[in-house]
Design an enzyme around this catalytic site. Structure first.
Site, PDB file in Angstrom:
ATOM      1  N   GLY A 369       0.840  -1.390   0.081  1.00 25.53           N
ATOM      2  CA  GLY A 369       0.036  -0.108  -0.005  1.00 25.53           C
ATOM      3  C   GLY A 369       0.873   1.333   0.052  1.00 25.53           C
ATOM      4  N   SER A 370       0.077   2.248   0.480  1.00 22.55           N
ATOM      5  CA  SER A 370       0.756   3.538   0.530  1.00 22.55           C
ATOM      6  C   SER A 370       2.207   3.637   1.027  1.00 22.55           C
ATOM      7  CB  SER A 370      -0.169   4.752   1.054  1.00 22.55           C
ATOM      8  OG  SER A 370      -1.223   4.479   0.450  1.00 22.55           O
ATOM      9  N   ALA A 371       2.590   2.879   1.859  1.00 22.82           N
ATOM     10  CA  ALA A 371       3.920   2.870   2.435  1.00 22.82           C
ATOM     11  C   ALA A 371       4.973   3.138   1.539  1.00 22.82           C
ATOM     12  CB  ALA A 371       4.198   1.854   3.486  1.00 22.82           C
ATOM     13  N   LYS A 373       5.071   5.086  -1.069  1.00 21.17           N
ATOM     14  CA  LYS A 373       4.859   6.635  -1.955  1.00 21.17           C
ATOM     15  C   LYS A 373       6.046   7.277  -1.951  1.00 21.17           C
ATOM     16  CE  LYS A 373      -0.217   6.494  -1.665  1.00 21.17           C
ATOM     17  NZ  LYS A 373      -1.395   6.827  -1.014  1.00 21.17           N
TER      18      LYS A 373
END
Length: 675
Positions: A369-371, A373
Site C-alpha cells: 500500500g501507500s507506505a 509512496k
C-alpha cells in the site's frame, strides 16, 4: 596294497618334511607377519561454533554432556556386536528411543541359535535355490509373523546392536548421549575391560541461554541420528563429512556451516592383523568452530518479539485479525545495514494457532500500500517529472472506461490540488496516479480513453527496484525471496493500464518486510541503499569461553547511491515528517506525534482478500487490508529504521496496530541504548 601303503607313507613323509622346513626355516617370519600392525587415521567431532549478540551475550552455545561411545575395530564380527550389545544393556537403558520392527528382527537373528532355528524352518525348495536374498527375506517374514516381544533390557540391546552394526570401521559413535546417569557411567566404567570398543566420552548439544525466540533466525542443527541431509549428501561427503555428522540445516546454522563446524581432531590408530587396536596417538587436537557475533541485541530482540505478540494478540481479540495469517516487524541501522531486531508471527486463522516466524521478514511478500509512496515521489523528482519548486498536481479522481472510480480515501473534492509533501502527508492515491501518467507520458481522457506505452511497468518498477523494492536485498540469510510481481499484460498482449496506476500507489506488486526497511533506511540516511546483514564479525572463542578473538569484521556495503539533490530529498523527508507531525486532519500517523525521539515515516493500507485453502474457488471472499508502517528515528539523524506489516486485517477494525508496534520498537530501542 603294499604299493598303495608305500605311496601314502611317502606322501605323509613329504608333508611332514615340508611342515618342518616351514616351521624351522620361516617360522619367525610368519609369526612377525601375523603380529604385523597396520595404521589408519580417524577423526572425531569438535564443538560447534558459538553465536553471540551485539553485546557479547551467548545466543547459542554448546552444552557438554557425558556419553557412552563405541569405536568399531577391523575384526569386529556380528557375534561380537551381539555380545557387546547384551552386556552393555545390563548397565544402561535407552528410554527416549524405541526399536523399530526391523531392528527387533535384526537383533533377534543376531543370536546364532535363533538364526539357525529360523533357517531350518525355511522350506527345502527355497534353500535349494541358494539365493541368499530370497532365503533372508523368507527368514525375516517368519520372524515378523512371530511378533517377537522384547523386555526393556532387550529393547536397549536391540538399539545398541543397530547403532554398532551401522558404524564405520574405526569410527567413533555415540551409543547413549542424553539422560546418562552417574550410576550408568560408573557401572560402564567398571566393566570396560569386558566391553571392547566401548568408552566414556563427551558430547555436546546446542543451548540457548537467552531464550529460543531467536532460534528461527539462528536455525537448527541435524541430530547424529539424522546425519547429513539427503538432498546435499554428495556435497557433504566430498567435503570430508561422515554420514552421521551433525550439520546446520537452516538459516544461520546452514549459511555459515563451513565456519561453524570447525576442524575435526585426528588420531592415528595402529591395529594388528587380527584387527585388535594396538595403539592410538593423537595427531591433531582439532579446532572448535568459529564464533559469530551478530548485529542483534538479545534484549531488544526479545522486547520486539514480545511487543509483536502482545499487539497482535490484541488485534485477534478485537476481531481485526480474524482472518490474518501473521505479523512481522524488523529494525535496522540505516547508516550501516546492521539488523537490530527481526520478529515475526505465523498464524493459522482456522485453528487460531500462532508460531514464531522471524524469517517471514525475508521470505513472505505482501502488497504494502501507500507506505511505498516515498519511492514513487522520489522517482518523479529524480526524473524531473516534478521538481522541488514545481510539484503541484491536480487532485481529481481518475475515471477509466468501464471501471470504478480510482481515488483516495478522503472524499472527492477535499483537495483541488496537492504538492508532493502534502500528498505524502494525506496519502493521496490520486497524486501518485497523475504523477505516473505524466511520467510514462500516458494519453488520458476521463471516462473515455487511456493509453500507456508498453514500457510503463518497466519504468515504475525500475524506480522501485532502485530502492530495493521487488528485488533481493542480499541479507546474509538463506531463503530470501524477491517479492511477487503482478501481471503486466492481458491475454491479448495489451498493457494493464489500470494496474500501472495501482502500482504507483502501492496496490499491485508485493514486497518483503526487509525490502521495506531497506527502502525507508535509504530515505533516512540520505540516499544510500545499504545491504542488510546479521553477522557483524567472525572470530575464535578463548578456551575459557570468556573472550572472543575477532578475525573478520563486516564492513557496511552501499549497494546503490540514489541520485537525489538535497532539495529533492527534502521534499520526501518533509512529507514523511508531516505524516506524523503535520496538522492536516487527513494525516495518517498523528498518534506517533508525541514519541521521543521524533519519528518520521509513512503508513499504508492495501486491499486484499481472505484465501481459504479448503475452498480455493470461494465466491465473495472477505475483503481485508494489509496494514503497514515504515519509519525512522530521530527524524533529523536517524539511528533506527523500522518496518511493520500486519497483513489481512478487517478494514473496519484496522485500528492503529502498526503504529503501536512502531512506537514500542522505537521507545524500547532508545531505552536500551541510552548514550
Amino acid at each position: 596294497m603294499k604299493i598303495i601303503l608305500a605311496i601314502i607313507f611317502v606322501l605323509f613323509a613329504t608333508l611332514i618334511g615340508q611342515l618342518a622346513y616351514l616351521q624351522i626355516g620361516y617360522g619367525s617370519r610368519f609369526k612377525a607377519e601375523v603380529q604385523k600392525s597396520n595404521s589408519a587415521v580417524v577423526s572425531s567431532q569438535v564443538p560447534r561454533g558459538v553465536m553471540y549478540d551485539s553485546k557479547g551475550r551467548i545466543l547459542v552455545g554448546n552444552k557438554a554432556k557425558n556419553a557412552i561411545t563405541y569405536t568399531k575395530s577391523v575384526s569386529t564380527t556380528a557375534d561380537d556386536i551381539y555380545s557387546i550389545s547384551n552386556k552393555l544393556s545390563q548397565y544402561i537403558r535407552i528410554k527416549n528411543e524405541k526399536p523399530t520392527e526391523q531392528q527387533v528382527i535384526d537383533y533377534y537373528l543376531g543370536d546364532k541359535k535363533n538364526s539357525t532355528k529360523e533357517t531350518a524352518k525355511v522350506p527345502k525348495s527355497i534353500r535349494a535355490t541358494e539365493d541368499d536374498e530370497l532365503i533372508n527375506n523368507r527368514i525375516h517374514d517368519q520372524v515378523r509373523a512371530e511378533h517377537i516381544k522384547l523386555t526393556d533390557r532387550e529393547k536397549t540391546a536391540a538399539l545398541i546392536y543397530n547403532k554398532i552394526s551401522g558404524a564405520y570401521t574405526l569410527s567413533t559413535i555415540y551409543l547413549k548421549n542424553s539422560d546418562l546417569t552417574d550410576k550408568e557411567i560408573a557401572e560402564v566404567g567398571e566393566h570396560l575391560s569386558d566391553l571392547p570398543g566401548v568408552g566414556i566420552g563427551t558430547d555436546w548439544q546446542r543451548s540457548y541461554p537467552n531464550g529460543s525466540s531467536i532460534q528461527s533466525i539462528i536455525g537448527s542443527v541435524s541430530t547424529e541420528k539424522a546425519g547429513l541431509p539427503s538432498d546435499n549428501l554428495q556435497y557433504y561427503l566430498t567435503n570430508g563429512y561422515s554420514r552421521n555428522d551433525r550439520v546446520g540445516t537452516s538459516y544461520l546454522e546452514q549459511e555459515y556451516e563451513p565456519l561453524l563446524k570447525g576442524t575435526k581432531s585426528t588420531s592415528k590408530i595402529w591395529t594388528k592383523s587380527s584387527g585388535n587396536i594396538e595403539q592410538t596417538k593423537s595427531v591433531y587436537s582439532g579446532q572448535a568452530g568459529a564464533s559469530l557475533v551478530l548485529t542483534l541485541d538479545a534484549k531488544y530482540q526479545k522486547e520486539v518479539q514480545n511487543s509483536l505478540q502482545q499487539i497482535y494478540s490484541s488485534a485477534i481479540a478485537s476481531g481485526a485479525a480474524r482472518y490474518s495469517n501473521g505479523a512481522y516487524a524488523v529494525a535496522m541501522n540505516p547508516k550501516t545495514g546492521a539488523l537490530l531486531a527481526v520478529a515475526g508471527i505465523s498464524r493459522d486463522p482456522k485453528k487460531n494457532k500462532t508460531t514464531n516466524n522471524a524469517l517471514g521478514v525475508i521470505n513472505q511478500a505482501f502488497v504494502m500500500g501507500s507506505a511505498v509512496k516515498g519511492a514513487m515521489v522520489s522517482g518523479g523528482l529524480i526524473n524531473n517529472v516534478i521538481t522541488p519548486t514545481n510539484n503541484v498536481l491536480p487532485d481529481t479522481p481518475v475515471y477509466l472506461p468501464g471501471t470504478p472510480i480510482k481515488k483516495s480515501v478522503y472524499p472527492v473534492g477535499t483537495f483541488g490540488a496537492l504538492d508532493a509533501s502534502t500528498a505524502l502527508e494525506v496519502s493521496s492515491n490520486i497524486y501518485m496516479m497523475h504523477l505516473a501518467m505524466n511520467w510514462v507520458h500516458a494519453k488520458y481522457i476521463p471516462k473515455q480513453y487511456i493509453h500507456m506505452p508498453s514500457t510503463a511497468f518497466d519504468t515504475l518498477r525500475h524506480n522501485f527496484n532502485m530502492f530495493g523494492l521487488g528485488q533481493k536485498t542480499g541479507v546474509d540469510l538463506p531463503g530470501e525471496i524477491s517479492g511477487i510481481q503482478g501481471k503486466s499484460f492481458d491475454e491479448h498482449g495489451n498493457i494493464l493500464s489500470g494496474s500501472v496506476l495501482d502500482l504507483s500507489y502501492g496496490n499491485y506488486d508485493a514486497y518483503t518486510p526487509i525490502q521495506m526497511v531497506q527502502y525507508v533506511s535509504t530515505i533516512a540516511n540520505g540516499g544510500y541503499r545499504m545491504q542488510p546483514y546479521v553477522v557483524q564479525s567472525i572470530g575464535r572463542t578463548a578456551s575459557n569461553g570468556k573472550k572472543v578473538y575477532i578475525d573478520y569484521n563486516k564492513k557496511p556495503n552501499v549497494q546503490l547511491k540514489i541520485p537525489w539533490t538535497p532539495s529533492e530529498l527534502d521534499v520526501v523527508r518533509q512529507g514523511f515528517w508531516r505524516v506524523v507531525h503535520g496538522t492536516n486532519s487527513w494525516g495518517t500517523a498523528h498518534k506517533l506525534k508525541d514519541v521521543k525521539p521524533s519519528i518520521s515515516g509513512k503508513s499504508g493500507t492495501a486491499q486484499t482478500f481472505y484465501y481459504d485453502p479448503d475452498h480455493p474457488n470461494q465466491k465473495n471472499p472477505p475483503e481485508l487490508v494489509n496494514a503497514t508502517f515504515v519509519g525512522y528515528a530521530p527524524s533529523n539523524n536517524a539511528e533506527i529504521a523500522t518496518a511493520v506489516v500486519f497483513p489481512g486485517l478487517d478494514p473496519e477494525l484496522e485500528g492503529s496496530y502498526t503504529l503501536q508496534m512502531t512506537k514500542a520498537m522505537v521507545q524500547d530501542y532508545f531505552k536500551l541504548h541510552k548514550k
